[in-house]
Scaffold this active site. Sequence first.
Site, PDB file in Angstrom:
ATOM      1  N   LYS A   1      33.317  -3.116 -21.350  1.00  0.00           N
ATOM      2  CA  LYS A   1      33.584  -1.981 -20.398  1.00  0.00           C
ATOM      3  C   LYS A   1      35.315  -1.884 -20.238  1.00  0.00           C
ATOM      4  CE  LYS A   1      35.099  -1.210 -15.995  1.00  0.00           C
ATOM      5  NZ  LYS A   1      35.908  -1.586 -15.168  1.00  0.00           N
ATOM      6  N   SER A   2      36.013  -0.653 -20.520  1.00  0.00           N
ATOM      7  CA  SER A   2      37.053  -0.533 -19.918  1.00  0.00           C
ATOM      8  C   SER A   2      37.400   0.662 -19.625  1.00  0.00           C
ATOM      9  CB  SER A   2      38.218  -0.715 -21.241  1.00  0.00           C
ATOM     10  OG  SER A   2      39.650  -0.654 -20.695  1.00  0.00           O
TER      11      SER A   2
ATOM     12  N   LEU B   1      32.768  -9.525 -22.390  1.00  0.00           N
ATOM     13  CA  LEU B   1      34.167 -10.229 -22.079  1.00  0.00           C
ATOM     14  C   LEU B   1      34.012 -11.198 -20.962  1.00  0.00           C
ATOM     15  CD1 LEU B   1      36.301  -7.114 -22.827  1.00  0.00           C
ATOM     16  CD2 LEU B   1      35.471  -8.931 -24.399  1.00  0.00           C
TER      17      LEU B   1
ATOM     18  N   ASN C   1      39.505  -2.527 -28.356  1.00  0.00           N
ATOM     19  CA  ASN C   1      38.051  -3.097 -28.466  1.00  0.00           C
ATOM     20  C   ASN C   1      37.489  -2.671 -29.713  1.00  0.00           C
ATOM     21  OD1 ASN C   1      39.079  -4.332 -26.240  1.00  0.00           O
ATOM     22  ND2 ASN C   1      37.495  -3.266 -24.854  1.00  0.00           N
TER      23      ASN C   1
ATOM     24  N   TYR D   1      24.108   3.308 -12.360  1.00  0.00           N
ATOM     25  CA  TYR D   1      25.620   3.367 -12.160  1.00  0.00           C
ATOM     26  C   TYR D   1      26.082   4.509 -11.551  1.00  0.00           C
ATOM     27  CZ  TYR D   1      24.846  -0.008 -15.918  1.00  0.00           C
ATOM     28  OH  TYR D   1      24.257  -0.752 -17.018  1.00  0.00           O
TER      29      TYR D   1
ATOM     30  N   ARG E   1      42.768   0.021 -24.203  1.00  0.00           N
ATOM     31  CA  ARG E   1      41.985  -1.156 -24.324  1.00  0.00           C
ATOM     32  C   ARG E   1      40.662  -0.607 -24.963  1.00  0.00           C
ATOM     33  NH1 ARG E   1      42.308  -3.949 -18.634  1.00  0.00           N
ATOM     34  NH2 ARG E   1      44.378  -4.868 -18.846  1.00  0.00           N
TER      35      ARG E   1
ATOM     36  N   ILE F   1      28.636  -3.826 -25.485  1.00  0.00           N
ATOM     37  CA  ILE F   1      29.292  -2.822 -24.704  1.00  0.00           C
ATOM     38  C   ILE F   1      30.526  -3.066 -23.798  1.00  0.00           C
ATOM     39  CG2 ILE F   1      27.245  -1.217 -24.992  1.00  0.00           C
ATOM     40  CD1 ILE F   1      26.311  -2.456 -22.042  1.00  0.00           C
TER      41      ILE F   1
HETATM   42  P1  A2P Z   1      39.612  -2.521 -17.269  1.00  0.00           P
HETATM   43  O1  A2P Z   1      38.479  -1.866 -17.086  1.00  0.00           O
HETATM   44  O2  A2P Z   1      40.735  -2.414 -16.326  1.00  0.00           O
HETATM   45  O3  A2P Z   1      40.405  -2.313 -18.614  1.00  0.00           O
HETATM   46  P2  A2P Z   1      33.139  -6.743 -19.308  1.00  0.00           P
HETATM   47  O4  A2P Z   1      32.753  -5.649 -20.470  1.00  0.00           O
HETATM   48  O5  A2P Z   1      32.828  -8.198 -20.066  1.00  0.00           O
HETATM   49  O6  A2P Z   1      32.415  -6.514 -18.071  1.00  0.00           O
HETATM   50  O7  A2P Z   1      34.651  -6.864 -19.050  1.00  0.00           O
HETATM   51  C1  A2P Z   1      35.177  -5.899 -18.455  1.00  0.00           C
HETATM   52  C2  A2P Z   1      36.487  -6.141 -17.869  1.00  0.00           C
HETATM   53  O8  A2P Z   1      37.427  -6.685 -19.012  1.00  0.00           O
HETATM   54  C3  A2P Z   1      37.006  -5.250 -17.297  1.00  0.00           C
HETATM   55  O9  A2P Z   1      37.668  -5.711 -15.960  1.00  0.00           O
HETATM   56  C4  A2P Z   1      38.178  -4.556 -17.995  1.00  0.00           C
HETATM   57  O10 A2P Z   1      39.182  -4.242 -17.332  1.00  0.00           O
HETATM   58  C5  A2P Z   1      38.436  -5.644 -18.843  1.00  0.00           C
HETATM   59  N1  A2P Z   1      38.989  -5.376 -20.378  1.00  0.00           N
HETATM   60  C6  A2P Z   1      38.053  -4.670 -21.117  1.00  0.00           C
HETATM   61  N2  A2P Z   1      38.592  -4.609 -22.325  1.00  0.00           N
HETATM   62  C7  A2P Z   1      39.921  -5.487 -22.377  1.00  0.00           C
HETATM   63  C8  A2P Z   1      40.977  -5.729 -23.031  1.00  0.00           C
HETATM   64  N3  A2P Z   1      40.953  -5.252 -24.437  1.00  0.00           N
HETATM   65  N4  A2P Z   1      41.964  -6.675 -22.706  1.00  0.00           N
HETATM   66  C9  A2P Z   1      42.032  -6.832 -21.271  1.00  0.00           C
HETATM   67  N5  A2P Z   1      40.994  -6.655 -20.529  1.00  0.00           N
HETATM   68  C10 A2P Z   1      39.979  -6.008 -20.942  1.00  0.00           C
END
Ligand code: A2P
Length: 275
Positions: free
Chosen positions: A232-233, A192, A242, A49, A238, A230
């Site tokens: 990611k945001s 997600l 989460n 990463y 968010r 896990i």
């Molecule tokens: P961001 O980083 O801009 O918040 P995953 O964990 O499945 O890989 O998904 C990550 C993606 O989901 C990222 O693009 C993140 O955007 C977005 N994301 C994470 N939590 C939320 C939330 N609660 N609502 C909307 N989008 C979310």
Amino acid sequence: MPADLPMLDGRALPALGFGLYKVPAEQTAEVVAAGLDAGYRLVDGAEFYGNERELGEALRRAEQQGVARDALTVTSKFWGEASQEPAAVREAFAQSERALGTPIDVYMIHWPRPARDRYVDVWRTLVELRDEGRVRTLGVSNFTHEHLRRLIEETGVTPAINQVESHPWLPQHELRAFHRHHGIVTQAWSPLGRSRVLHDPTIQRIAAAHGVSPAQAIIRWHLQLGGALIPKSTHPHRLRENLDVDGFRLGDDDMAAIAALETGERTGTHPDDRN
Ligand code: A2P
């Protein structure tokens, strides 16, 4: 905060952590601070990463502000693209340790790279590192049940965790059953579906019915399957959202409706295709 999950090495794993894949190095300090502030106790990092130094700095700053380091679980992973030799595994581990400047709690093989057929030997080196007291918990990532079966049969050491892509389109029910049978924790990456599953109409309907967001509904689904995840945001609000998933439960009908969404669609690489 969801309850911790027991692991076969006797330790407990926070069910909900946050991941640093695709978090730019320059944003890492801010994201880690926001995550720890929100109450997360597991940070999923990796050599690949490119932000382990920044993660280490953020952990030191948090410690100065009163976050006990031993209350946190920090993960790193062996990338192994250049070499799978034991010396390369040891060097990669030492490099991650140096970059973080803090002990690695969970160390994983990032990808099995099956065409190289070296993951059993890589695993043996991880077991040595654990036996030397350099890491507490060993896991793997992106292993199929075939890869896991070989590790277990050939080394006698079962990984505590297998971190794999999983979301409602790719629930991994068979692999989860194999994990359950062997006491392995399933930890979902892209839980997600890299945000794509948030737009699924069934998810949106279920979320609306419970007065929660689509992300919260999906996170609840993972937890009710008994898995860790896990999401990611990079946005503090968010990250908080989460983690705020204790106030509702999905019913059997919701779980069944989500089970019907399985398409097998992946957002990332199939484990057999990365070498
Ligand atoms: P961001 O980083 O801009 O918040 P995953 O964990 O499945 O890989 O998904 C990550 C993606 O989901 C990222 O693009 C993140 O955007 C977005 N994301 C994470 N939590 C939320 C939330 N609660 N609502 C909307 N989008 C979310």
